[in-house]
Design a protein around this motif. Sequence first.
Motif, PDB file in Angstrom:
ATOM      1  N   VAL B  22       0.780  -1.148   0.061  1.00 26.24           N
ATOM      2  CA  VAL B  22       0.116   0.035  -0.212  1.00 26.24           C
ATOM      3  C   VAL B  22       0.939   1.325   0.050  1.00 26.24           C
ATOM      4  O   VAL B  22       0.428   2.432  -0.398  1.00 26.24           O
ATOM      5  N   PHE B  23       2.217   1.176   0.356  1.00 27.57           N
ATOM      6  CA  PHE B  23       2.852   2.368   0.587  1.00 27.57           C
ATOM      7  C   PHE B  23       3.839   2.482  -0.486  1.00 27.57           C
ATOM      8  O   PHE B  23       4.734   3.407  -0.535  1.00 27.57           O
ATOM      9  N   GLU B  24       3.707   1.624  -1.440  1.00 32.84           N
ATOM     10  CA  GLU B  24       4.663   1.658  -2.822  1.00 32.84           C
ATOM     11  C   GLU B  24       4.192   2.526  -3.806  1.00 32.84           C
ATOM     12  O   GLU B  24       3.038   2.507  -4.178  1.00 32.84           O
ATOM     13  N   ILE B  25       4.960   3.465  -4.226  1.00 36.36           N
ATOM     14  CA  ILE B  25       4.718   4.167  -5.418  1.00 36.36           C
ATOM     15  C   ILE B  25       5.472   4.026  -6.656  1.00 36.36           C
ATOM     16  O   ILE B  25       6.525   4.735  -6.727  1.00 36.36           O
ATOM     17  N   GLN B  26       5.024   3.028  -7.380  1.00 37.09           N
ATOM     18  CA  GLN B  26       5.843   2.576  -8.630  1.00 37.09           C
ATOM     19  C   GLN B  26       5.234   3.320  -9.817  1.00 37.09           C
ATOM     20  O   GLN B  26       5.797   3.796 -10.528  1.00 37.09           O
ATOM     21  N   LYS B  27       3.885   2.944  -9.938  1.00 30.91           N
ATOM     22  CA  LYS B  27       3.377   3.505 -11.146  1.00 30.91           C
ATOM     23  C   LYS B  27       2.932   5.015 -11.140  1.00 30.91           C
ATOM     24  O   LYS B  27       2.701   5.762 -12.159  1.00 30.91           O
ATOM     25  N   GLU B  28       2.688   5.239  -9.891  1.00 30.80           N
ATOM     26  CA  GLU B  28       2.255   6.650  -9.824  1.00 30.80           C
ATOM     27  C   GLU B  28       3.274   7.655 -10.286  1.00 30.80           C
ATOM     28  O   GLU B  28       4.518   7.584  -9.802  1.00 30.80           O
ATOM     29  N   MET B  29       2.890   8.705 -10.985  1.00 32.81           N
ATOM     30  CA  MET B  29       3.805   9.699 -11.504  1.00 32.81           C
ATOM     31  C   MET B  29       3.134  11.238 -11.045  1.00 32.81           C
ATOM     32  O   MET B  29       2.279  11.465 -10.578  1.00 32.81           O
ATOM     33  N   TYR B  30       4.302  12.241 -11.099  1.00 35.27           N
ATOM     34  CA  TYR B  30       3.588  13.560 -11.150  1.00 35.27           C
ATOM     35  C   TYR B  30       3.203  13.921 -12.350  1.00 35.27           C
ATOM     36  O   TYR B  30       4.190  14.070 -13.255  1.00 35.27           O
ATOM     37  N   ARG B  31       1.793  14.129 -12.388  1.00 33.14           N
ATOM     38  CA  ARG B  31       1.686  14.601 -13.635  1.00 33.14           C
ATOM     39  C   ARG B  31       0.722  16.099 -13.275  1.00 33.14           C
ATOM     40  O   ARG B  31      -0.308  16.271 -14.111  1.00 33.14           O
ATOM     41  N   GLY B  32       1.316  17.001 -12.567  1.00 27.77           N
ATOM     42  CA  GLY B  32       0.555  18.269 -12.333  1.00 27.77           C
ATOM     43  C   GLY B  32      -0.397  18.021 -11.218  1.00 27.77           C
ATOM     44  O   GLY B  32      -1.236  19.184 -11.363  1.00 27.77           O
ATOM     45  N   GLN B  33      -0.702  16.825 -10.527  1.00 25.92           N
ATOM     46  CA  GLN B  33      -1.660  16.978  -9.809  1.00 25.92           C
ATOM     47  C   GLN B  33      -1.546  17.703  -8.436  1.00 25.92           C
ATOM     48  O   GLN B  33      -0.196  17.855  -7.999  1.00 25.92           O
ATOM     49  N   GLN B  34      -2.408  18.058  -7.910  1.00 26.63           N
ATOM     50  CA  GLN B  34      -2.278  18.818  -6.585  1.00 26.63           C
ATOM     51  C   GLN B  34      -2.663  17.951  -5.370  1.00 26.63           C
ATOM     52  O   GLN B  34      -3.112  17.071  -5.323  1.00 26.63           O
ATOM     53  N   TYR B  35      -2.592  18.838  -4.343  1.00 28.26           N
ATOM     54  CA  TYR B  35      -3.055  17.890  -2.877  1.00 28.26           C
ATOM     55  C   TYR B  35      -4.471  17.884  -2.727  1.00 28.26           C
ATOM     56  O   TYR B  35      -4.901  16.986  -1.987  1.00 28.26           O
ATOM     57  N   SER B  36      -5.365  18.426  -3.333  1.00 21.91           N
ATOM     58  CA  SER B  36      -6.737  18.537  -3.088  1.00 21.91           C
ATOM     59  C   SER B  36      -7.346  17.096  -3.370  1.00 21.91           C
ATOM     60  O   SER B  36      -8.085  16.626  -2.378  1.00 21.91           O
ATOM     61  N   HIS B  37      -6.759  16.120  -4.013  1.00 19.64           N
ATOM     62  CA  HIS B  37      -7.113  14.882  -4.069  1.00 19.64           C
ATOM     63  C   HIS B  37      -7.018  14.145  -3.187  1.00 19.64           C
ATOM     64  O   HIS B  37      -8.054  13.288  -2.836  1.00 19.64           O
ATOM     65  N   LEU B  38      -5.970  14.344  -2.473  1.00 26.48           N
ATOM     66  CA  LEU B  38      -5.773  13.284  -1.549  1.00 26.48           C
ATOM     67  C   LEU B  38      -6.538  13.646  -0.307  1.00 26.48           C
ATOM     68  O   LEU B  38      -7.118  12.782   0.369  1.00 26.48           O
ATOM     69  N   TYR B  39      -6.800  15.021   0.028  1.00 23.77           N
ATOM     70  CA  TYR B  39      -7.592  15.457   1.143  1.00 23.77           C
ATOM     71  C   TYR B  39      -9.093  14.742   0.635  1.00 23.77           C
ATOM     72  O   TYR B  39      -9.933  14.399   1.596  1.00 23.77           O
ATOM     73  N   PHE B  40      -9.725  14.993  -0.591  1.00 26.04           N
ATOM     74  CA  PHE B  40     -10.691  14.427  -0.973  1.00 26.04           C
ATOM     75  C   PHE B  40     -10.941  12.999  -0.750  1.00 26.04           C
ATOM     76  O   PHE B  40     -11.770  12.586  -0.219  1.00 26.04           O
ATOM     77  N   ALA B  41     -10.058  12.336  -1.044  1.00 27.25           N
ATOM     78  CA  ALA B  41      -9.986  10.742  -0.870  1.00 27.25           C
ATOM     79  C   ALA B  41     -10.209  10.598   0.539  1.00 27.25           C
ATOM     80  O   ALA B  41     -10.777   9.574   1.146  1.00 27.25           O
ATOM     81  N   ARG B  42      -9.280  11.186   1.292  1.00 28.26           N
ATOM     82  CA  ARG B  42      -9.337  10.943   2.833  1.00 28.26           C
ATOM     83  C   ARG B  42     -10.660  11.201   3.291  1.00 28.26           C
ATOM     84  O   ARG B  42     -11.197  10.463   3.980  1.00 28.26           O
ATOM     85  N   LEU B  43     -11.267  12.319   2.928  1.00 26.96           N
ATOM     86  CA  LEU B  43     -12.544  12.841   3.432  1.00 26.96           C
ATOM     87  C   LEU B  43     -13.557  11.687   3.083  1.00 26.96           C
ATOM     88  O   LEU B  43     -14.516  11.422   3.697  1.00 26.96           O
TER      89      LEU B  43
END
Lengths: 1087, 439
Positions: B22-43
């Motif tokens: 769950v803590f691995e970031i292999q496929k994930e890339m920086y594509r100009g995303q911001q932090y709002s998604h993370l907060y949204f997922a958490r909420l």
Amino acid sequence: MNNGSRKRPPPPSQPLPANQPKSQAFSQEDEFVDEDVFLDETLISEDEESLILRDIEQRQALVSRIAKWIRPHLSSEYLSQSCSIFFQQLEIDYVIGESHKELLPNSSGAAAIIRIFGVTKEGHSVCCNVHGFEPYFYISCPPGMRPDDISGFHKILEGRMKESNRNSKVPQFVRRIEMVQRKSIMHYQQHNSQPFLKIVVALPTMVASCRGILDRGIQIDGLGMKSFMTYESNVLFALRFMIDCNIVGGNWIEVPAGKYKKTAKNLSYCQLEFDCLYSELISHAPEGDFSKMAPFRILSFDIECAGRKGHFPEPTHDPVIQIANLVTLQGEGQPFVRNVMTLKSCSPIVGTEVMSFDTEREVLLAWRDFIREVDPDIIIGYNICKFDLPYLIERADALKIAEFPILGRIRSSRVRVKDTTFSSRQLGTRESKEVTIEGRVQFDLLQAMQRDHKLSSYSLNSVSAHFLSEQKEDVHHSIISDLQNGNADTRRRLAVYCLKDAYLPQRLLDKLMFIYNYVEMARVTGVPISFLLSRGQSIKVLSQLLRKAKQKNLVIPNVKQAGSDQGTYEGATVLEARAGFYEKPIATLDFASLYPSIMMAYNLCYCSLVTPEDVRKLNLPPESVNKTPSGETFVKSNLQKGILPEILEELLAARRRAKADLKEAKDPLEKAVLDGRQLALKISANSVYGFTGATVGQLPCIEISSSVTSYGRQMIEHTKNLVEDKFTTLNGYENNAEVIYGDTDSVMVQFGVSSVEEAMKLGREAAEYISGTFTKPIKLEFEKIYYPFLLISKKRYAGLFWTKPDTFDKMDTKGIETVRRDNCLLVKNLVNDCLHKILIDRDIPGAVQHVKNAISDLLMNRMDLSLLVITKGLTKTGDDYEVKAAHVELAERMRKRDAATAPNVGDRVPYVIIKGAKGAKAYEKSEDPIYVLENNIPIDPQYYLENQISKPILRIFEPILKNASRELLHGSHTRSISISTPSNSGIMKFAKKQLTCIGCKALLSNGDHTLCSHCKGREAELYCKTVAQVSNLETLFGKLWTQCQECQGSLHQDVLCTSRDCPIFYRRKKAQKDMAEAKLQLDRWNF
Amino acid sequence: MEIDSEKSLCRALCAYNSMDEVFEIQKEMYRGQQYSHLYFARLHLMRTLLYSLVSQWKPHLPVCTVLGLEEGKECIIVGTLFKHMKLKPCILDEYSKERSKTPLVKPHNFMHPDDHLILEDESGRVKLSGDLISPSVYITGIVVAIHGKETGAGDFLVLDVLEAGLPPQIELPLKSREDKYVVFVSGLSVGSSNCNPLQFQLFIDHITGHLGDEKEQILASQIAHVVIAGNSVEFHREVLNGQNLAAKDLSRLSEPIKELDILLNQIAVGLPLDIMPGPRDPANYSLPQQPLHRCLFPGSSAYNTFRSCTNPHCFELDNIRFLGTSGQNIDDLDKYSDAKDKLEFMERTLRWRHLAPTAPNTLGCYPFTDRDPFFLESCPHVYFVGNQDKYETRVIKGSEGQLVRLICVPKFNETGVAVMLNLRDLECHALSFGTQFSS
């Protein structure tokens, strides 16, 4: 030029630049011309009004929503008219109407009615119609004219007036002519007074036309063709009234019970509207209880418009979509009304009333109703005078909503918009729109900022960052339309943004105490508050001069505007600066209010000036005259006390009083008032000298201003000589004192002692000793020590500022590139850091190293791009500029690339200078920073080195280092250069991408994809390097993007802000891009 | 080998199951995303959970969004907390004109009496008032349910707060009679100025059974697993920032890593070893930190007992679940909130059901778009945090009978202390190593 003194035109006035349009010269005069407003012309017919009222009925629901904010109800005493009315006046104007039959039974026809708007201490709005005050001016009575001849003269003048005002239907132009005893303010005269003619005319505008006739000359029986010098014919009618009734701006006025009559038909929306005679008004001086402020209502508002792509919003096309309003009672911390009116639905906002409407017409009319019900006394905002208010009015016009622009306090009188050019020597020429909203004072924070503060940018964002240390989210106007076209939630987002823009002006107003300072300024100088923002300095002095002259029975001539090149005179002295870095304390001796003191000490005034002719004729005793160093003669105060010295004495005495009271005061509001007052008094005292020197001003008198500066020069020289004569080893002092620099009103002395405390002691001693040799009230004061002190040249220096012996107060810099707006941030930071290192850390090698590092970073392409951005305002399109400018060219190029996001006229254009073809002009090398970031375009480090950094840095280091230029700009640190490869250049399209070794950049053969065979052994260390880069970028990425979330005030929504004024805007973009690249590099290790 | 061959001791063994995926970031890339998604997922995750709890907590109250608030009406809203902090360091300060004169606040804590909390959901935010919710305890990024009502001033008066509570726990396996130990150590800081090589060597010799009498060797043989919780080497990433270094200097920088490899080699020979990256290791900075690269450990990585893990790290030993970090999450809470000890911070993260609530706000974090790996779905049996000032431990109990052993693992190079945990009863004790030289 020897001794550093120089010739220059009179200080405040600059000759008009040759290429300026002619019209500007008139605008100076326009400033003092009345414009009559006829009551009946702007009134809307009864039918129309009832139509509007019906409209209101239809929207009863809205009205009841708004109605809860109306002003407190009148008490029974007010209703029965049994009490005196006390109110603080904020605005005074006049209209032309029928003269009041009951109050003035003897006159008839059109007359000027003065309207005073104000607020009582209970918060009731007041409109006081004052009758019976008539416009007038003076001419000197021609010799030989007897009282009997006046009626003949009257007839001739009346005839001429009829001729030149054929269209006017006024029955009588010149009401009457009286012979009075007055004296001209100009020149010393031995006799006490002379006959003057006071010409009273029917309407204020007739003053100007009558003056014109008299100026040009008039045929008088027995005397022939004669032209007249007019006196006090350039005084605005409202100001004339205030002067004659002793009313100063923003003071309290009492109308005693029984002396006023309630108006038969209310013409205004004010709660208390009444008529009275001007002689019944009691004006209270702003002292004691009358120095307080009434609880007036301040409306702060902001509008949003949905512009089309690629265009700045235009009222003919683009709708007004939101209006945010905040209303605050003067003296209270929190607004009591917060609402936003939106076009189309908008989700609720906590603590704010959201009013949504389906049509733009409803939005605009709701706002009008809101203004009427809330009835603000002062309307504030940011750039409202040039943008928001005219936009609303022009938009309503485009939509044909005729009933919208009734925003003033006068029932059904429409708001008028006109273009004005305001020019002032101090502030330059500003084009502006003037929106007249009767009875409400407009206070545009942008204008106030431009007037009172020198800033590198005046955008609301940077102003609030500067004063409130708060960044503001900036939504680009191209996004606004998208948000509007979204759903209720996106519109809510916009509304929150709009509300913030409405709230910031209010916070700035509170923080900078503009209300207190401006009301006090109005009280001190006696002009209406609205003059302070819309007019120049001179009217303030003129107002004081007129008031004083009236007491003394003097009249002020209306001098014709003299040509600007008439007479230049020697300006202030600047002693030659002995440039260098001083590591011993430098004591600064200042003349306290030098110019005002000189005028007082030598009794310099219009009325004490003796003409050269009179000097010969009058044979004045030498002990009662002063001959100034510039060769003018003034009588001493025993023969004729000057008016200007008297005004100055009063101002300075009042300032001393205010300062003393300030010390005593405990209540913070009272403190604010007193502090505002002492500041206003200081500024006023200093502007008197400028008034006499303004050749295009109201009453220039070069003899006075040149005498003032000549005395000033003499005193600086005198001080220098005394200091250097007295503080010598011969006289028993430790060292010989040395004057290293002297400016207009200060002298900097190095006493040679090494402790701050001793330098302070000697400074005080010197100040006292030298003050004793001057005529009172000229006084030399010891104020501060600079230690260490870096003197670069005239008017350019930096040092640590000490007023007490144990710690320094601050770092003080003058004339050094720390605030210039056309430098990039790098220069500002570099200069600041260097000064900091040199002065505070006393680390010169450190400062040198710092510069070298920065230069090396620049050459190695490691510089943060946001530090290199240069910003310039785009004021007109490319064709209108005569010389090609970098930012204009760039705007053109960007328009070709994408018209939607290209900057428009009025925007600020940020750019960086990139490497161009050989010999390319600087303006061809400008580029959009975002484009540079996205395409890896190399910047031009040489440009930054030569055109931006080198001059300011060399200036600082030259007094310190021997070979500053060689050491700093050409050392070994400038040898290695790295340039990024652009990803969009022509050649790169043909290049084939191939992996290179991360260690040595060698091309990799097919099998490997991280390292070449030679570098395999260094895996660990090379990996460390890559991962270190990633981790540094991650740190930055996190900090930058969470900061932007914080500014925008939301965690769950994407950051939209495109504020290019924000220092981290480019860094944020760059971090995002670099991060993606670095992650790719890191992933190559995963084999 | 000095072990007597007649009484040869056997190394205790455990079944190991890594749950780091769950803590691995292999496929994930920086594509100009911001932090709002993370907060949204958490909420989103937390709200589903909290809504189910609210129906038992206060079933009579309506549940609202921030937008739906009405003045005076009592209701429950679920949202992300944001703590407005006056002293929070701000990157914009780098640009403020009086950079030199910024007052120096004590660097270890940024709290201020004026701090206040704001509750936010996708629809908007509202300021919280009342004494029930203390800004010194709560922190930006946690999701809670709040019972309260809107006041006239536009604030939301808090009447009660509901946190998610401890997550459900898998049943603790039946107690075995054997003593088996797991050793935790952190902050070895090989190559730092105050690193004492002898101390670390003593530790290695002890756990590998090269020291002491038979009793000690028996104890050593019962060690089934070693976890190194971050900061194993002193790595000066600042030096590497943007500067071009000569190859010589670069290789000097990596010398401590070589030394560490040699030392770890000695452990890996004898027993299974998990190494987690920490804030000062040659790894990325944002959480979750990815495993230290194998190329850094050419020697020890040859053994299958050597595992380079993520931080946070989650695994099971004999079906006992472990979760731990190298300390960043707790240290960050310590900067922006207040508690009586570090264990209390640890307990809070469990009760808030979020391992690192301050990420991304003040703690560097990868901008996830569709998930929040720090959300705690199930409760560990052992929860450890590395690089703390001192050794502390406690057992906490959840409302559904969950039992969690909390451990603060101290910095080894400063304290010489490692922690031993007995898998049989989850009891804990410290192992102290010291050296003394007499001159």
